[in-house]
Scaffold this active site. Structure first.
Site, PDB file in Angstrom:
ATOM      1  N   LYS A  22       1.322  -8.280 -24.154  1.00  0.00           N
ATOM      2  CA  LYS A  22       0.167  -9.035 -24.669  1.00  0.00           C
ATOM      3  C   LYS A  22       0.617 -10.353 -25.290  1.00  0.00           C
ATOM      4  O   LYS A  22       0.110 -11.422 -24.936  1.00  0.00           O
ATOM      5  CB  LYS A  22      -0.554  -8.166 -25.702  1.00  0.00           C
ATOM      6  CG  LYS A  22      -1.464  -8.914 -26.659  1.00  0.00           C
ATOM      7  CD  LYS A  22      -2.003  -7.941 -27.691  1.00  0.00           C
ATOM      8  CE  LYS A  22      -2.595  -8.564 -28.923  1.00  0.00           C
ATOM      9  NZ  LYS A  22      -1.655  -9.196 -29.829  1.00  0.00           N
ATOM     10  N   ASN A  23       1.560 -10.290 -26.225  1.00  0.00           N
ATOM     11  CA  ASN A  23       1.890 -11.503 -26.971  1.00  0.00           C
ATOM     12  C   ASN A  23       2.604 -12.546 -26.123  1.00  0.00           C
ATOM     13  O   ASN A  23       2.520 -13.739 -26.406  1.00  0.00           O
ATOM     14  CB  ASN A  23       2.711 -11.153 -28.224  1.00  0.00           C
ATOM     15  CG  ASN A  23       1.836 -10.502 -29.290  1.00  0.00           C
ATOM     16  OD1 ASN A  23       0.613 -10.501 -29.173  1.00  0.00           O
ATOM     17  ND2 ASN A  23       2.458  -9.940 -30.309  1.00  0.00           N
ATOM     18  N   CYS A 117      -6.440 -10.012 -35.987  1.00  0.00           N
ATOM     19  CA  CYS A 117      -6.405  -8.884 -36.917  1.00  0.00           C
ATOM     20  C   CYS A 117      -6.353  -9.384 -38.354  1.00  0.00           C
ATOM     21  O   CYS A 117      -5.652 -10.349 -38.654  1.00  0.00           O
ATOM     22  CB  CYS A 117      -5.168  -8.029 -36.654  1.00  0.00           C
ATOM     23  SG  CYS A 117      -5.292  -7.061 -35.151  1.00  0.00           S
ATOM     24  N   ARG A 122      -3.200 -15.467 -43.497  1.00  0.00           N
ATOM     25  CA  ARG A 122      -2.395 -15.876 -42.338  1.00  0.00           C
ATOM     26  C   ARG A 122      -2.476 -17.393 -42.185  1.00  0.00           C
ATOM     27  O   ARG A 122      -3.183 -17.913 -41.319  1.00  0.00           O
ATOM     28  CB  ARG A 122      -2.860 -15.147 -41.063  1.00  0.00           C
ATOM     29  CG  ARG A 122      -2.629 -13.647 -41.134  1.00  0.00           C
ATOM     30  CD  ARG A 122      -3.068 -12.908 -39.889  1.00  0.00           C
ATOM     31  NE  ARG A 122      -2.111 -12.954 -38.814  1.00  0.00           N
ATOM     32  CZ  ARG A 122      -2.248 -12.275 -37.664  1.00  0.00           C
ATOM     33  NH1 ARG A 122      -3.291 -11.511 -37.475  1.00  0.00           N
ATOM     34  NH2 ARG A 122      -1.341 -12.375 -36.716  1.00  0.00           N
ATOM     35  N   GLN A 126       2.780 -24.070 -41.117  1.00  0.00           N
ATOM     36  CA  GLN A 126       4.008 -24.375 -40.383  1.00  0.00           C
ATOM     37  C   GLN A 126       3.707 -24.963 -39.003  1.00  0.00           C
ATOM     38  O   GLN A 126       4.456 -25.789 -38.488  1.00  0.00           O
ATOM     39  CB  GLN A 126       4.886 -23.120 -40.237  1.00  0.00           C
ATOM     40  CG  GLN A 126       5.328 -22.534 -41.559  1.00  0.00           C
ATOM     41  CD  GLN A 126       6.109 -23.543 -42.401  1.00  0.00           C
ATOM     42  OE1 GLN A 126       7.107 -24.106 -41.952  1.00  0.00           O
ATOM     43  NE2 GLN A 126       5.632 -23.802 -43.608  1.00  0.00           N
ATOM     44  N   ASP A 305       4.506  -4.901 -35.969  1.00  0.00           N
ATOM     45  CA  ASP A 305       3.473  -4.360 -35.077  1.00  0.00           C
ATOM     46  C   ASP A 305       3.696  -2.882 -34.744  1.00  0.00           C
ATOM     47  O   ASP A 305       2.864  -2.264 -34.075  1.00  0.00           O
ATOM     48  CB  ASP A 305       3.398  -5.181 -33.779  1.00  0.00           C
ATOM     49  CG  ASP A 305       2.723  -6.518 -33.998  1.00  0.00           C
ATOM     50  OD1 ASP A 305       2.205  -6.769 -35.102  1.00  0.00           O
ATOM     51  OD2 ASP A 305       2.710  -7.335 -33.051  1.00  0.00           O
ATOM     52  N   ILE A 327       6.316  -8.593 -43.681  1.00  0.00           N
ATOM     53  CA  ILE A 327       5.802  -9.755 -42.933  1.00  0.00           C
ATOM     54  C   ILE A 327       4.390 -10.113 -43.403  1.00  0.00           C
ATOM     55  O   ILE A 327       4.098 -11.283 -43.678  1.00  0.00           O
ATOM     56  CB  ILE A 327       5.767  -9.472 -41.402  1.00  0.00           C
ATOM     57  CG1 ILE A 327       7.133  -8.942 -40.913  1.00  0.00           C
ATOM     58  CG2 ILE A 327       5.325 -10.718 -40.632  1.00  0.00           C
ATOM     59  CD1 ILE A 327       8.263  -9.942 -40.898  1.00  0.00           C
ATOM     60  N   ARG A 397      -8.146  -4.526 -27.454  1.00  0.00           N
ATOM     61  CA  ARG A 397      -7.627  -5.895 -27.474  1.00  0.00           C
ATOM     62  C   ARG A 397      -6.179  -5.918 -26.975  1.00  0.00           C
ATOM     63  O   ARG A 397      -5.719  -6.939 -26.470  1.00  0.00           O
ATOM     64  CB  ARG A 397      -7.641  -6.456 -28.906  1.00  0.00           C
ATOM     65  CG  ARG A 397      -8.995  -6.881 -29.408  1.00  0.00           C
ATOM     66  CD  ARG A 397      -8.877  -7.608 -30.728  1.00  0.00           C
ATOM     67  NE  ARG A 397      -7.746  -8.512 -30.686  1.00  0.00           N
ATOM     68  CZ  ARG A 397      -6.867  -8.696 -31.671  1.00  0.00           C
ATOM     69  NH1 ARG A 397      -6.998  -8.062 -32.800  1.00  0.00           N
ATOM     70  NH2 ARG A 397      -5.865  -9.525 -31.532  1.00  0.00           N
TER      71      ARG A 397
HETATM   72  C1  UD1 Z   1       2.596 -12.881 -34.145  1.00  0.00           C
HETATM   73  C2  UD1 Z   1       2.051 -11.799 -33.266  1.00  0.00           C
HETATM   74  C3  UD1 Z   1       1.688 -10.564 -34.100  1.00  0.00           C
HETATM   75  C4  UD1 Z   1       2.884 -10.125 -34.931  1.00  0.00           C
HETATM   76  C5  UD1 Z   1       3.477 -11.293 -35.712  1.00  0.00           C
HETATM   77  C6  UD1 Z   1       4.785 -10.941 -36.413  1.00  0.00           C
HETATM   78  C7  UD1 Z   1       1.011 -12.965 -31.436  1.00  0.00           C
HETATM   79  C8  UD1 Z   1      -0.250 -13.393 -30.785  1.00  0.00           C
HETATM   80  N1  UD1 Z   1       0.873 -12.283 -32.573  1.00  0.00           N
HETATM   81  O1  UD1 Z   1       1.571 -13.227 -35.084  1.00  0.00           O
HETATM   82  O2  UD1 Z   1       1.306  -9.522 -33.198  1.00  0.00           O
HETATM   83  O3  UD1 Z   1       2.460  -9.153 -35.863  1.00  0.00           O
HETATM   84  O4  UD1 Z   1       3.751 -12.394 -34.819  1.00  0.00           O
HETATM   85  O5  UD1 Z   1       5.707 -10.455 -35.506  1.00  0.00           O
HETATM   86  O6  UD1 Z   1       2.091 -13.162 -30.935  1.00  0.00           O
HETATM   87  N2  UD1 Z   1       3.201 -17.833 -41.798  1.00  0.00           N
HETATM   88  C9  UD1 Z   1       3.080 -18.867 -42.702  1.00  0.00           C
HETATM   89  N3  UD1 Z   1       2.700 -20.104 -42.225  1.00  0.00           N
HETATM   90  C10 UD1 Z   1       2.452 -20.332 -40.905  1.00  0.00           C
HETATM   91  C11 UD1 Z   1       2.590 -19.258 -40.002  1.00  0.00           C
HETATM   92  C12 UD1 Z   1       2.962 -18.021 -40.478  1.00  0.00           C
HETATM   93  O7  UD1 Z   1       3.290 -18.706 -43.901  1.00  0.00           O
HETATM   94  O8  UD1 Z   1       2.119 -21.469 -40.545  1.00  0.00           O
HETATM   95  C13 UD1 Z   1       3.611 -16.495 -42.295  1.00  0.00           C
HETATM   96  C14 UD1 Z   1       2.538 -15.430 -42.027  1.00  0.00           C
HETATM   97  O9  UD1 Z   1       1.574 -15.416 -43.049  1.00  0.00           O
HETATM   98  C15 UD1 Z   1       3.364 -14.162 -41.986  1.00  0.00           C
HETATM   99  C16 UD1 Z   1       4.685 -14.638 -41.362  1.00  0.00           C
HETATM  100  O10 UD1 Z   1       4.710 -16.057 -41.523  1.00  0.00           O
HETATM  101  O11 UD1 Z   1       3.618 -13.714 -43.285  1.00  0.00           O
HETATM  102  C17 UD1 Z   1       4.849 -14.309 -39.908  1.00  0.00           C
HETATM  103  O12 UD1 Z   1       3.713 -14.776 -39.185  1.00  0.00           O
HETATM  104  P1  UD1 Z   1       3.826 -15.158 -37.634  1.00  0.00           P
HETATM  105  O13 UD1 Z   1       5.179 -14.764 -37.134  1.00  0.00           O
HETATM  106  O14 UD1 Z   1       3.422 -16.573 -37.482  1.00  0.00           O
HETATM  107  O15 UD1 Z   1       2.747 -14.221 -36.993  1.00  0.00           O
HETATM  108  P2  UD1 Z   1       1.666 -14.593 -35.901  1.00  0.00           P
HETATM  109  O16 UD1 Z   1       2.205 -15.627 -34.993  1.00  0.00           O
HETATM  110  O17 UD1 Z   1       0.351 -14.785 -36.562  1.00  0.00           O
END
Ligand code: UD1
Length: 428
Positions: A22-23, A117, A122, A126, A305, A327, A397
């Protein structure tokens, strides 16, 4: 309303084939618009998050044809509307990948802030920091992220946190920027490597994906390609836990065992038998498993996950386990549902203390998000009696055809559709 009804207690036995990741697919579909020619993408999972991505692509004018149940042909040549409105973006987190892809392709993007989710806060700071470093103008206007970047220039981006989403988004934007972009403190998840491989197969120049420094040398144009998405390691991991939780014996096919090392070693540690083959993994549940300690970490650590699924398994292990979620802020919402089934879990902030019980008992529960839904299915399969799981749209999903895959392994699971008029209003 749709719900799963599970009569628990059957050992899962036999073989199951994992679908495409999926991802990875959710990053690769937007990436295809960067090409000047059509792309063929194989091993795409048939899940609702992919349906949402296709709707977004169609809305932009991109032609998407389904060649067979897992192969798509994406033709971006008629792309004319670089906008993703709230109605389309709200259903899934990955809609924000259209920011990077559109910026790279059309120099402009307007995408509603994403849904997905609810795992706590979130932020996307970044992502925005990375777009700005490449020279894009960033504005948030009435819930829409608006990017303008007539002339993107390669830059060094040092992420403050390890983030999968921002690593992917900045790769998408940088692939056609002029010069060299260096991403430091990059995420290393398998789908980041898969996206880099896909982009390179279209003529991009990306090295280092899978390490924490990724170098992207911008190219002027990208051509069509034919590419097969990697297998879904979280779906595979979920079946591994299901086999262990039911004392089953399951051969999980179409997997890359290396992607599952963190899950494999934990399952082995608590007493399950895990055998690795070239592209499959066999898990045998051997009676009552033992307690352990889990801490979720970015790849190659234990994946967040898989946290709800392994916590569910530990509810029926022998002894007291500790699970730390490092996370996301709020990824223990499913615990209240597990308690309804007899689990003994205490959550204190980011730590769950799980006292193993000998058996869960069936109950009516509700999926609160995708992996929480998977966890409740595991609980239902292992429990005695009948479990009814509401809000299964969360599960659909991210898991292709899970009901039939489980039936094929001997589970007693059925999806029931209840007319909405039969659903009683909530008493507040
Ligand atoms: C992706 C995955 C999700 C998985 C997650 C962590 C997809 C579509 N989703 O989610 O299934 O659970 O990686 O492996 O691939 N953060 C910030 N600022 C930012 C971005 C992130 O502070 O701009 C923080 C988030 O709040 C979180 C951490 O970084 O605490 C990791 O988030 P991130 O790796 O970005 O997760 P997603 O990309 O949302």
């Amino acid at each position: 309303m749709e719900k799963y009804v599970i009569h628990g207690g059957n050992r899962l036995l036999g073989e199951v084939t994992v679908s495409g990741a999926k991802n990875a697919a959710l990053a690769i579909l937007p990436a295809a618009i960067l090409s000047d020619e059509p792309c063929i993408i194989e091993n795409v999972p048939n899940i609702s998050d992919i349906d949402y991505s296709i709707k977004i692509l169609n809305h932009m004018g991109v032609e998407v044809k389904m060649i067979n149940h897992s192969t798509l042909r994406i033709d971006p040549r008629k792309l004319r509307h670089p906008v993703v409105e709230y109605d389309l973006a709200k259903n899934m987190r990955a809609s924000y990948y259209f920011l990077g892809a559109l910026l790279g392709k059309t120099k402009t993007a307007k995408v509603s802030l994403p849904g997905g989710c609810d795992l706590g806060s979130r932020p996307i700071d970044q992502h925005l920091k990375g777009f700005e470093a490449l020279g894009a103008k960033v504005e948030i206007d009435r819930g829409m992220v608006c990017l303008e970047g007539d002339h993107l220039l390669g830059a060094k981006v040092d992420f403050d946190v390890v983030t999968v989403g921002a690593t992917i988004n900045i790769m998408l934007a940088a692939v056609k920027a002029e010069g060299l972009t260096i991403l430091e403190n990059a995420a290393k998840e398998p789908h980041i490597v898969d996206l880099a491989n896909f982009l390179n197969s279209m003529g991009a120049n990306i090295i280092g994906a899978g390490t924490d420094v990724i170098k992207i040398r911008g190219v002027e144009s990208l051509h069509g390609t034919q590419y097969s998405v990697i297998p879904d390691q979280i779906e595979a991991g979920t079946f591994m836990v299901m086999a262990a939780a039911t004392g089953g014996d399951v051969l999980i096919k179409n997997v890359i065992p290396k992607h599952l090392e963190a899950v494999t070693s934990k399952l082995q540690k608590i007493g399950a038998v895990v055998e690795e083959y070239d592209d499959s993994i066999r898990v045998v549940g051997t009676g009552r498993l033992e307690k352990t300690t889990i801490k979720t970490m970015p790849h190659p650590g234990f994946p967040t996950d898989m946290q709800p699924q392994i916590t569910t398994l530990l509810t029926i292990a022998n002894g007291t386990s500790m699970v730390t979620e490092s996370i996301f802020d709020n990824r223990f919402k499913y615990v209240d549902e597990l308690r309804r089934m007899g689990a003994d879990i205490t959550v204190n902030g980011k730590v769950a203390v799980v006292e193993g019980v000998s058996r869960l008992t069936g109950a009516s529960v509700k999926a609160t998000d995708l992996r929480a839904g998977a966890a409740l299915i595991i609980a239902g399969l292992a429990a005695s009696g009948t479990t009814e799981i509401e809000d299964v749209f969360h599960v659909e999903r991210g898991y292709e055809n899970i009901e039939n895959k489980l039936k094929g392994l001997g589970a007693d699971i059925k999806k029931i559709v209840t007319p909405d008029s039969m659903v009683l209003p909530k008493v507040l």
